[in-house]
Design a protein around this motif. Structure first.
Motif, short mmCIF file in Angstrom:
data_model
loop_
_atom_site.label_atom_id
_atom_site.label_comp_id
_atom_site.label_asym_id
_atom_site.label_seq_id
_atom_site.Cartn_x
_atom_site.Cartn_y
_atom_site.Cartn_z
N ASP A 44 66.02 15.64 -3.46
CA ASP A 44 64.67 15.66 -4.07
C ASP A 44 64.52 14.95 -5.20
O ASP A 44 65.32 14.79 -6.19
CB ASP A 44 64.28 17.11 -4.30
CG ASP A 44 64.23 17.98 -3.11
OD1 ASP A 44 64.31 17.61 -2.22
OD2 ASP A 44 64.07 19.35 -3.42
N ASN A 45 63.07 14.61 -5.51
CA ASN A 45 62.82 13.79 -6.90
C ASN A 45 61.66 14.25 -7.28
O ASN A 45 60.77 14.86 -6.80
CB ASN A 45 62.55 12.15 -6.39
CG ASN A 45 63.81 11.39 -5.82
OD1 ASN A 45 64.82 11.45 -6.32
ND2 ASN A 45 63.48 10.90 -4.79
N PRO A 46 61.59 14.24 -8.91
CA PRO A 46 60.23 14.79 -9.41
C PRO A 46 59.15 13.69 -9.08
O PRO A 46 59.30 12.55 -8.81
CB PRO A 46 60.59 14.87 -10.82
CG PRO A 46 61.84 13.77 -11.26
CD PRO A 46 62.49 13.90 -9.49
N ILE A 47 57.93 14.33 -9.01
CA ILE A 47 56.74 13.47 -9.04
C ILE A 47 56.33 12.86 -10.50
O ILE A 47 56.32 13.70 -11.47
CB ILE A 47 55.59 14.17 -8.26
CG1 ILE A 47 55.85 14.53 -6.95
CG2 ILE A 47 54.42 13.37 -8.54
CD1 ILE A 47 55.82 13.41 -6.03
N TYR A 48 56.19 11.43 -10.43
CA TYR A 48 55.51 10.86 -11.80
C TYR A 48 54.15 10.39 -11.58
O TYR A 48 53.94 9.79 -10.69
CB TYR A 48 56.39 9.76 -12.33
CG TYR A 48 57.80 9.99 -12.35
CD1 TYR A 48 57.94 10.73 -13.81
CD2 TYR A 48 58.87 9.92 -11.49
CE1 TYR A 48 59.51 11.31 -13.72
CE2 TYR A 48 60.06 10.41 -11.72
CZ TYR A 48 60.47 11.03 -12.97
OH TYR A 48 61.76 11.34 -13.26
N ILE A 49 53.34 10.97 -12.48
CA ILE A 49 52.03 10.70 -12.21
C ILE A 49 51.27 9.74 -13.17
O ILE A 49 51.92 9.67 -14.25
CB ILE A 49 50.99 11.96 -12.64
CG1 ILE A 49 51.52 13.23 -11.73
CG2 ILE A 49 49.68 11.66 -12.34
CD1 ILE A 49 51.16 12.96 -10.32
N GLN A 50 50.55 8.84 -12.68
CA GLN A 50 50.00 7.61 -13.47
C GLN A 50 49.15 8.28 -14.36
O GLN A 50 48.05 8.92 -13.76
CB GLN A 50 49.35 6.79 -12.55
CG GLN A 50 49.13 5.24 -13.39
CD GLN A 50 47.78 5.31 -13.72
OE1 GLN A 50 47.08 6.30 -13.88
NE2 GLN A 50 47.34 4.33 -14.38
N SER A 51 49.09 8.14 -15.95
CA SER A 51 48.24 8.84 -16.49
C SER A 51 47.21 7.87 -17.29
O SER A 51 46.59 8.21 -18.09
CB SER A 51 48.78 9.74 -17.31
OG SER A 51 49.74 8.92 -18.18
#
Length: 158
Positions: A149-156
């Motif tokens: 599993d990997n965390p989600i990174y959101i483009q901000s």
């Protein structure tokens, strides 16, 4: 004979997955990252790292229903080569799909390393998207934490 096997695989592949280009879109964002866009208006864009791959490709979208909840899982593939081996990288980005809204949850990574020295044995992907039962087989990966599993990174930066 191999033509028939290839044809059967292609037909099974098409009936198991949505390849609808309107559902998700992948675009290059920086030298190291791509953005995965979902079709929800005003939805978040998920950053996908190249993982040393030259290019990434959106190859399928798995539709899964687990415990009464709908999920959409774009499958992204990258390939890279070193002097010692080459590898295929698959990333499964899991979105909860509710009331036409796509909410990213996590991603799951899988690598398949192919040594240049063919005398070595290698393990296949732990999770092959072609062989997943989209109604139940994939649910154990969505609902449980794994070492992949990997965390989600959101483009901000909108």
């Amino acid at each position: 004979m191999s033509f028939n096997k290839s044809l059967c695989f292609f037909i099974v592949f098409l009936t198991s997955f949505s390849l609808n280009a309107n559902e998700f879109r992948l675009s290059e964002w920086t030298d190291q990252e791509y953005l995965l866009h979902s079709p929800s208006e005003g939805s978040v864009e998920v950053m996908i790292n190249r993982q040393a791959s030259n290019d990434l490709e959106l190859i399928a979208v798995i539709h899964a229903r687990c415990d009464g909840i709908d999920y959409r899982v774009p499958v992204i593939r990258g390939e890279f080569k070193t002097g010692l081996s080459s590898a295929e990288y698959l990333e499964y980005v899991i979105f909860k799909y509710e009331k036409k809204i796509y909410s990213p949850i996590k991603s799951i990574s899988s690598y398949y390393v192919i040594p240049n020295d063919e005398s070595e044995s290698v393990k296949p992907h732990f999770l092959e998207f072609e062989t997943q039962n989209t109604t139940s087989g994939f649910c154990k990966y969505i609902n449980n934490m794994t070492e992949y599993d990997n965390p989600i990174y959101i483009q901000s930066d909108k």
